[in-house]
Structure formats: C-alpha cells, structure tokens
Scaffold this active site. Structure first.
Site, PDB file in Angstrom:
ATOM      1  N   GLU A 192       0.813  -1.217   0.000  1.00  0.00           N
ATOM      2  CA  GLU A 192       0.000   0.000   0.000  1.00  0.00           C
ATOM      3  C   GLU A 192       0.846   1.268   0.000  1.00  0.00           C
ATOM      4  OE1 GLU A 192      -2.886  -0.307   3.126  1.00  0.00           O
ATOM      5  OE2 GLU A 192      -3.894  -2.015   2.199  1.00  0.00           O
ATOM      6  N   GLU A 380      -4.807  -8.965   1.049  1.00  0.00           N
ATOM      7  CA  GLU A 380      -5.472  -8.535   2.282  1.00  0.00           C
ATOM      8  C   GLU A 380      -6.972  -8.441   2.050  1.00  0.00           C
ATOM      9  OE1 GLU A 380      -4.174  -5.069   4.397  1.00  0.00           O
ATOM     10  OE2 GLU A 380      -2.049  -5.543   4.133  1.00  0.00           O
TER      11      GLU A 380
END
Length: 473
Positions: A192, A380
């Site tokens: 991220e 995720e």
C-alpha cells in the site's frame, strides 16, 4: 446495497469449536471448492506483531519514532503481539488454520539498523528461522519487503523524498533475495504505497507525520522507482519464486448519477487506485490524476530518463488489498479527494464505506481486462470487530467476520469461474494486533493485549475447516 447472501442466525449454545457454522437450509449446505493449488493464507506485518523494538540489534524505524512523540498515537508498538519471542507458537497457529501460505513483512531496520551498510545478522537469522519453520510445516512464504517501517536513519536524510533511498531499498532487497532465495515462494515489494505517500506525507496521520502534498507526490514516484529497482535485482538472480506488489484498492462510486458526482468518483479512482498501479502495469501515470494535480498548481514529481522503464518491468502478480468501496459526492470547493477533517472544504465529500462483495468481483474483472489478464493474489481482506471477546467457555464468536469472508470467497470463486487468473486469497490478519496507533481486532485469532494469550476464534476454525473441506457460504 442489499447483501446478496442471507445472513446466518447463530445460536451460541449449540455451537462447537469443530463446527463453527450452522446451516439453515440445503442451499446453505452447498460448498465452495477451489483448485487444489489455490493459495489460502493469512497476513501480518512486522511492526504490527513483532515487538522487540530495541532487541536483536534492530535499529529505530520511523514508526518507532512517530509513536513515541506525544499525541501522535494512543499506544506504541514496542511489544505489539511479541511475535519476536513467540514465533514458534504463532507458526503452530498457522498449521492449525490449515493455511498453505503465510504473508509476513520484513523489518528493514532489523536487517539494516542504519538503513544501509552493516547487516544485522541476528535480525537476518530471525527471518531465516521463520522461513524454515514455514517449510517444515509445508507453508509457503510470501515476504513483503516494505510494510511502512522505514529505518529512521534514512528518514533523517530525507526518507522516501530522497531519491537515494530507492538505491538503498534495492540493496536491502538484493540481500534478502540472496539470503532467502528460493525458500520464499512469493515476494512483495511495497504494501500500500498510497498509505506511505499520502497518509504519511500529506495527511500526516501516519509516520513520518509530514503534511505536504508536493512531498507526498514525490514520495509516490520514489516508491514506484524503488519497486522497479527491487524487481530488477530479483530478475538478475533467476530465482524460482514470483515477485509483485500489494496495492490498496478502494473503488469509489458516485452518490448520484449527476455528472458532478460521477466526475468526483472518477477523479478519486484515478488519484488513489490508478496512481499506484498504472505506472507499474502501463509505464505511465494516469492522465486524469496527473492533469488534475497540474491544474491545481502542485509540483509533480520529476521523472528522469529511464524511470518509467524501471518502474514498469513485468511483475508476476498484482496483490489486491480490498476491504470496502467508497461512496462520494462532489464538493465544488474541493481539490483533494480525501478527508482532512470533518469540516475541511479541501476534499470531495466522503460519505462512507460500504462492504460490497459484488463490487469486489467487479474490481477483479476490471483488473483482468485493464491489465491483460494478470495473475492476482488477494493479499489482504478482512473484518474489524471491536466487540470480539473470549466467552466464559473460552470461545470467541465472530459471525460477522465469517459472513464477510464468505461473501469475499464467493466473489473469488465467481472470478475464477469467469476465467480470471486468481491464485490465492489471504485474510488480514492472523491475530488481533497493533493497528498503527491503536489495537484492533481483525484477526482470526484473538489476542489478549495484556497477557498476549492467543485464542482461535470461531472464524479461524471456520476458515480452517473450509480450506480442508470447502466453504459453507
């Protein structure tokens, strides 16, 4: 939107730990079966679980520094889940969950306390131990190189805003590729990068706590460049594993069908999702976001000759981090698509997050089409339930998490059936852990944050049973 899967009614008194899901009809008894080689796993990150922040020769990270500044966070991750000392116990939990892949991150300052230079052998040996324990238990390793904990010594020299950091990252990656080599099946460069860039350098809510949009844009480019340089080092070694990157996808949808709301959603998607995947997959920044920033008078990152070629080297998989969609409405006074505070006009109005598995499938189809059928791993996906607690009988009932994961798995199965190259699904997270300033309960395993005792939740048993026999959804 209405949940497409009927909510299950759970009677705790009739629930056993071996049968943690109660079916209500023949329809509910149908199982989802995945290919034999499909990856099922759980994720963690170093700073969120390891603790031992001053042990084993580890250097200070930007999160160590950030969390010890009064007012930045509620608590620090000094101990976290103490995974550093409980690693064997935690690998045993993975075995009980029946997973065949474990996604973890490596703490850069545990390997290079100064960010570069002398290697900390004790830190390197810790991760070698993890990989060895995984191999003994027939669990593949997915190692993420950067899950936000940059060495503070590099931050003191400008951090990710300093182009030299990209070379230090490449050398850090090269060392790990060489030392762990083919023992790691999957490598991830960054987790991220949006969070590092904008949460850490524009909103300032995350480490290193900088609040400057121009710096955030520069950091984003350097993160892309560091990714590309790491991929280049990986290819030089001709390793058997695969390498990719995990991107936070939060698809935004307009509140209404008005042209203004539609444009606001398109702009947010370009600034958030596309900005962090198109340079890698297409060798260019998305025009909508680039032109938007330019029109607003921001300083766009300087792209040197050859940068985009380095950034866009082929990767083996796209790691998809997905939790929810966003519903937005245009703010005529705004220019930045994320909330700074509840009264700031400098945003498109953020109206909330919605769990929508139908949009999850839509996202996977868009990636499949837009980037020419890439391999995808869900790196995720999870559900935070702050009410999770150990009952008097020693069990943790978390039906909401089961329902959420079941919806996600149904989307994954539909993606596979439509021909998408989906290779795996990895839950965030193994255990309740430190969540960047506070404690959270996203785990399949409950953590008592005072005693650090681990207790497998209802969802953990359900996940283990589903991996073994098929999922009841």
């Amino acid at each position: 939107m209405k949940d497409p899967i009927r909510r299950k009614i759970l009677k705790a008194a009739s629930l056993s730990m071996l049968t943690p899901f109660v079916s209500l009809s023949k329809e509910d008894d149908k199982l989802l079966h995945f290919p034999k080689n499909f990856l099922f796993g759980v994720s963690t990150s170093a700073y969120q679980i390891e603790g031992a922040w001053k042990e084993g020769g580890k250097g200070e990270s930007i999160w160590d520094r950030f969390c010890h500044v009064p007012g930045n966070t509620k608590v620090a991750g000094d101990i976290a889940c103490d995974h550093y000392h409980k690693v064997e116990e935690d690998i045993a939990l993975l075995k009980k969950l029946n997973v065949n892949v474990y996604r973890f991150s490596i703490s850069w300052p545990r390997i290079f306390p100064d960010g570069a230079g002398k290697v900390n052998q004790e830190g390197l040996d810790f991760y070698k131990r993890i990989v060895k324990l995984l191999a003994v238990n027939n669990i593949q390793a997915l190692a993420t190189l950067n899950h936000w904990d940059l060495p503070q010594k590099l931050q003191d020299r400008g951090g990710w805003a300093n182009r030299e950091t990209t070379d230090h990252f490449a050398q850090y990656a090269k060392l790990l590729f060489t030392e762990l080599g083919d023992q790691v099946s999957y490598w991830g460069t960054h987790n991220e990068a949006w969070v590092i860039s904008f949460m850490g350098h524009f909103l300032g809510k995350f480490a290193p706590g900088i609040k400057d949009i121009n710096t955030a844009l520069l950091v984003s480019h350097h993160l892309h460049l560091a990714h590309g340089k790491a991929v280049r080092e990986f290819r030089k070694l001709n390793l058997k594993g695969k390498i990719g990157i995990s991107v936070a996808f939060e698809p935004s949808y307009p509140l209404t069908e008005s042209p203004e709301d539609i444009k606001a959603a398109e702009r947010i998607n370009s600034c958030h999702d596309d900005w962090f995947i198109e340079p890698i997959m297409k060798g260019k920044y998305p025009e909508l976001a680039w032109n938007w920033y330019k029109e607003k008078g921001l300083i766009l990152p300087h792209i040197e000759t050859g940068d985009m070629e380095i950034i866009s080297q082929p990767i083996d998989y796209i790691g998809v981090n997905f939790y929810h969609i966003n519903i937005v409405q245009q703010n005529s006074q705004g220019w930045w698509p994320y909330e700074v505070n509840s009264s700031s006009p400098e945003k498109d109005l953020y109206l909330g997050q919605r769990d929508d598995s139908g949009k999850f499938l839509e996202l996977l189809k868009q990636l499949d089409t837009k980037y020419n059928k890439p391999e995808i791993v869900i790196t995720e996906n999870g559900w935070n339930n702050y009410s999770d607690m150990v009952s008097s009988s020693g069990q943790v009932y978390d039906q909401d998490r089961i329902d959420y994961i079941a919806r996600s798995l149904k989307a994954c199965k539909n993606a596979l059936d439509s021909g998408i190259k989906l290779k795996g699904y990895i839950v965030w997270t193994l255990m309740d852990s430190y969540e960047w300033g506070a404690w959270s309960r996203l785990g399949l395993v409950h953590t008592d944050f005072k005693t650090l005792k681990r207790t497998i939740k209802q969802s953990g048993y359900w996940y283990a049973e589903g991996i073994k026999k098929g999922f009841k959804v």
